[in-house]
Design an enzyme around this catalytic site. Structure first.
Site, PDB file in Angstrom:
ATOM      1  N   LEU A 158       0.809  -1.216   0.000  1.00  0.00           N
ATOM      2  CA  LEU A 158       0.000   0.000   0.000  1.00  0.00           C
ATOM      3  C   LEU A 158       0.840   1.264   0.000  1.00  0.00           C
ATOM      4  CD1 LEU A 158      -2.602  -1.071   2.720  1.00  0.00           C
ATOM      5  CD2 LEU A 158      -2.762  -1.349   0.239  1.00  0.00           C
ATOM      6  N   GLY A 159       2.050   1.197   0.541  1.00  0.00           N
ATOM      7  CA  GLY A 159       2.863   2.401   0.617  1.00  0.00           C
ATOM      8  C   GLY A 159       4.229   2.111   1.193  1.00  0.00           C
ATOM      9  N   GLN A 160       5.079   3.130   1.103  1.00  0.00           N
ATOM     10  CA  GLN A 160       6.455   2.987   1.578  1.00  0.00           C
ATOM     11  C   GLN A 160       6.890   4.308   2.187  1.00  0.00           C
ATOM     12  OE1 GLN A 160       8.932   0.921  -1.094  1.00  0.00           O
ATOM     13  NE2 GLN A 160      10.851   1.485  -0.119  1.00  0.00           N
ATOM     14  N   GLY A 161       7.529   4.237   3.362  1.00  0.00           N
ATOM     15  CA  GLY A 161       8.055   5.432   4.003  1.00  0.00           C
ATOM     16  C   GLY A 161       9.538   5.290   4.249  1.00  0.00           C
TER      17      GLY A 161
ATOM     18  N   GLU B 196       7.530  -0.345   5.122  1.00  0.00           N
ATOM     19  CA  GLU B 196       6.459  -0.469   4.139  1.00  0.00           C
ATOM     20  C   GLU B 196       5.144  -0.782   4.842  1.00  0.00           C
ATOM     21  OE1 GLU B 196       9.343  -2.424   0.694  1.00  0.00           O
ATOM     22  OE2 GLU B 196       7.935  -3.703   1.798  1.00  0.00           O
TER      23      GLU B 196
ATOM     24  N   LYS C 203       2.611  -3.320   8.985  1.00  0.00           N
ATOM     25  CA  LYS C 203       3.750  -2.420   8.817  1.00  0.00           C
ATOM     26  C   LYS C 203       5.016  -3.230   8.991  1.00  0.00           C
ATOM     27  CE  LYS C 203       1.903   1.718  10.710  1.00  0.00           C
ATOM     28  NZ  LYS C 203       1.430   2.273   9.478  1.00  0.00           N
TER      29      LYS C 203
ATOM     30  N   ASP D 297       3.917  12.467  16.292  1.00  0.00           N
ATOM     31  CA  ASP D 297       4.048  12.557  14.828  1.00  0.00           C
ATOM     32  C   ASP D 297       2.670  12.680  14.179  1.00  0.00           C
ATOM     33  OD1 ASP D 297       5.200  12.659  12.343  1.00  0.00           O
ATOM     34  OD2 ASP D 297       5.675  10.519  12.226  1.00  0.00           O
TER      35      ASP D 297
END
Length: 536
Positions: free
Chosen positions: A276-279, A283, A298, A389
């Site tokens: 779904l996404g990457q930071g 991931e 995560k 955050d």
């Protein structure tokens, strides 16, 4: 009405009319951003709806980060703690077993509780199938109790009842009964209505209790039970805006944890299916646990944080339970660390705002999303916890614009030098209060500052804060008193709220409790004359 009825689970479920009135008494006539997810089926548990009853599992008392992990931590409940040794319960929802030790059951099924009613998972015996296994305690209610009625939503707020009832698919007269927020022991009947002036709206009627134990909305029409009251008003409007037609639909709540004793789980029990996404630090995946349960996973890059410190913090995080916080389900505690949470179908708020749907969002929807986030953070505030955050990338969106706060507490554990320096490339300086960025003073008041920045993300549909400025410049300018101007089309009253969040002295910033109340009442108390604009 039969007392074995329970709430419907899905908005798509066929709605049922109420049964005829009976025995009516009385007179009267009338960190880790997730991208927009692909179109996949929702989890078996659904993603929305009021939290139901549960009793947190017993834990060793431990003070950690100002939060006592032995405290009972609950969000608004449908059913309260049980008394009187009740052992026969009725299922409020269908449940499909996830492990060999838990028990499948159907809505309406009667269950005998085998052990005591403590913790999130109870050992139960089905009176229908004869089978025994563990059940999620928030999926059942005592037989023949008010909690077992499908129209009884328990301890949800007035605003939350309006969110559920103001669905365009709900016909006039859609209703629910909830606890009164203002009068102990009283109830409130919330009913959807429609008129040409106001459009779709909700009316709230206080249900008062007689000394003799009966109930009434108007003293000339009295009832022995709430069931009789509901049945009567389903046939006669009798002063209400409309007769009661349909029970308000809602989805199943999340279970409290994946299963009994499923906290530290083996990596092999998880299947990562769709990225779904990457930071910077890992991931986010949509996946399945134990071949049965849809989850979000995560995965953290090795070295991101100490497994020991993470596990200690996660023990606290899993006890934070509120319908506006993403629930932490389980962990894989050896590197690479996996964090397993509930799955939210629309991905991160940041991507949602910048996506196709964001174009059509107007101020009422955006303010409501802000109010939901403030509600989750007000709970964090009450628990003496700190997020550290808070930004749109760390808010997740579900069906019907439901917003939940994610990734609370993780930022403190990150060991990357470019992050811990607080001014490195990976640190979210534009969202961080000056005292936190400069001196590492992270408190709930630095979270309030970040919430003010998040309000600019909402009102600009995901624009990066302080456009045209680099991190170092932002820190210098903010220290000198610079604050972002009012976004285009944003009311001054909302910008004024942002500026309150950005006061230099942390103690002068508002509480999240105040922010929640302000935003929930925004269009009645602050901007009653609001008219939609081109973007807001």
């Amino acid at each position: 009405m039969g007392s074995n009825k329970s709430k419907p689970k899905d908005a798509s479920q066929r709605r049922r009319s109420l049964e005829p009135a009976e025995n009516v008494h009385g007179a009267g006539g009338g960190a880790f951003p997730a991208s927009q997810t692909p179109s996949k089926p929702a989890s078996a548990d659904g993603h929305r709806g009021p939290s139901a009853a549960f009793a947190p599992a017993a834990a060793e008392p431990k003070l950690f980060g100002g939060f006592n992990s032995s405290d009972t931590v609950t969000s608004p409940q449908r059913a309260g703690p049980l008394a009187g040794g009740v052992t026969t319960f009725v299922a409020l929802y269908d449940y499909e077993s996830r492990t060999e030790t838990d028990l499948s059951f159907k809505k309406g099924e009667r269950l005998q509780i085998v052990n005591n009613t403590e913790g999130d998972w109870w050992l139960a015996h089905s009176l229908s199938t004869g089978q025994t296994g563990y059940i999620p305690s928030n999926y059942v209610a005592p037989s023949d109790s008010i909690q077992a009625e499908e129209w009884y939503f328990g301890k949800i707020t007035r605003r939350e009842s309006e969110r559920l009832l103001l669905n365009a698919e709900n016909p006039r007269g859609t209703f629910l009964v909830r606890e009164s927020e203002t009068t102990k022991g009283a109830y409130c009947l919330s009913v959807s209505d429609f008129d040409n002036a106001k459009g779709l709206n909700v009316k709230h009627y206080k249900i008062r209790k007689l000394d003799s134990g009966g109930f009434y909305i108007t003293s000339r029409t009295q009832f022995n039970s709430l069931q009789q009251l509901v049945a009567y008003y389903s046939k006669h409007a009798d002063g209400l805006c409309h007769r009661l037609t349909t029970v308000c639909p809602t989805s199943k709540p999340q279970t409290q944890g994946l299963a009994k004793d499923a906290w530290e789980i083996p990596r092999e029990s998880l299947r990562l299916e769709v990225k779904l996404g990457q930071g910077c630090f890992g991931e986010v995946w949509m996946g399945t646990w134990n071949g049965t349960t849809r989850v979000a996973i995560k995965t953290l890059k090795p070295g991101t944080m100490s497994p020991e410190a993470f596990l200690q913090e996660a023990q606290v995080m899993k006890k934070l339970r509120h319908e506006k916080l993403v629930q932490l389900y389980a962990v894989v505690s050896e590197e690479p660390i996996y964090i397993v949470t509930e799955y939210m179908s629309k991905g991160s708020l940041l991507d949602f705002l910048k996506g196709e749907t964001g174009k059509y969002l107007r101020l009422p929807q955006l303010v409501d999303m802000a109010a939901q986030i403030a509600s989750g953070m007000a709970y964090v505030e009450r628990m003496n916890y700190v997020h550290r955050d808070l930004r749109a990338a760390n808010i997740l969106v579900g069906e019907n614009l439901v917003c939940k706060v994610a990734d609370f507490g993780l930022a403190r554990l990150i060991e990357d030098n470019e992050y811990t320096a607080r001014q490195g490339a990976k640190f979210p300086i534009k969202w961080t209060a000056p005292e936190a960025a400069l001196y590492g003073r992270f408190t709930i008041k630095s979270d309030v500052w970040s919430f003010g920045i998040l309000l600019t993300e909402l009102t600009t549909k995901g624009r990066v804060p302080y456009p045209g400025m680099v991190n170092r410049e932002v820190l210098d300018q903010v220290e000198r008193g610079y604050r972002m101007p009012c976004p285009p089309e944003c009311p001054e009253s909302l910008h004024d709220l942002m500026c309150q969040c950005w006061r230099k002295e942390p103690e002068e910033r508002p509480t999240f409790e105040y922010l929640q109340a302000f935003l929930e009442d925004y269009f009645t108390s602050t901007e009653p004359q609001y008219q939609p604009g081109e973007n807001l």
